[in-house]
Design a protein around this motif. Structure first.
Motif: not given
Length: 240
Positions: A41, A81, A107, A109, A122-125, A140, A153
């Protein structure tokens, strides 16, 4: 049975506790993690051309495949991300996810294949204020469950006060992995960085990476988990 190591790291635009921007220091910390997949992130600057703090060629030289949806020509991230994926794993597709928001959030994916098995990562902020965080997580979680694939995630949930396992959207399907306090890096007080896993995974190891270099490189410490995917046990609840 497949074992993978996942990590998540809010790199704070490569600005460390000494207020120096040093991408190579971040890359050295990532190397310490020994991960197969790393969710990042804040890989891009926030204003102007949103240039990435990393060079694509440098990441590829280090053996990483990039799961990336750049927002601008100079970017690498989707709202900051992206995912780094070790060679040997296959990237089938990458999608930027629009999230409900008051502030710029998103995010990313990636659909991956390991030993022929498809998985989603999944990378999420998530929202800092908390006003949209529940809706973001619910979206998500619903998308991940609908795919039916093993899913993970990871990222900065920004859950300052609430317990993520009680947030709407998790229900009984997902499990939250909380390795411990990861922010601020020099003296961690808050568990902002977490992983959320579908029932296809068993967690064998979970930690906050607290090396001396990690304490300097960003305002967050990275988190790391060793997970096992047992294809014969799809649908069983993960052992945490």
């Amino acid at each position: 049975m497949t074992e993978l190591t996942f990590a998540s790291y809010n790199v704070h635009k490569a600005v460390g506790s000494d207020r120096r921007r040093d991408p190579e220091r971040i890359l050295a910390v990532i190397d310490e993690l020994g991960a197969d997949v790393v969710g990042l992130q804040e890989v891009d600057l926030r204003l102007g051309p949103r240039a990435s703090v990393f060079e694509r060629a440098r990441l590829e030289h280090l053996g990483w495949q990039l799961a990336s949806v750049p927002m601008k020509p100079a970017s690498l991230g989707w709202h900051g991300n992206m995912l780094l994926v070790r060679e040997g794993l296959t990237i089938d597709a990458v999608d930027g996810v629009h999230l409900p928001r008051l502030e710029p959030r998103g995010a990313l994916t990636a659909s991956l294949r390991v030993d022929g098995q498809p998985i989603d990562v999944t990378s999420m902020h998530l929202d800092l204020s908390g006003l949209r965080r529940k809706a973001q997580l619910a979206q998500l979680c619903a998308a991940g469950r609908a795919s039916g694939k093993p899913a993970l995630m990871l990222g900065d949930l920004n859950a300052w006060l609430s317990r993520p396992d009680r947030l709407r959207g998790l229900h009984n399907y997902w499990s939250v992995l909380t390795p411990g306090r990861s922010f601020p890096a020099r003296g961690p007080l808050l568990s902002l960085d977490r992983m959320i896993v579908s029932p296809h995974w068993r967690c064998d190891e979970l930690e906050v990476h607290r090396s001396p270099l990690a304490r300097q490189a960003s305002d967050h410490l990275p988190i790391r988990a060793r997970l096992t995917l047992d294809a014969q046990n799809l649908g069983t609840a993960p052992t945490l």
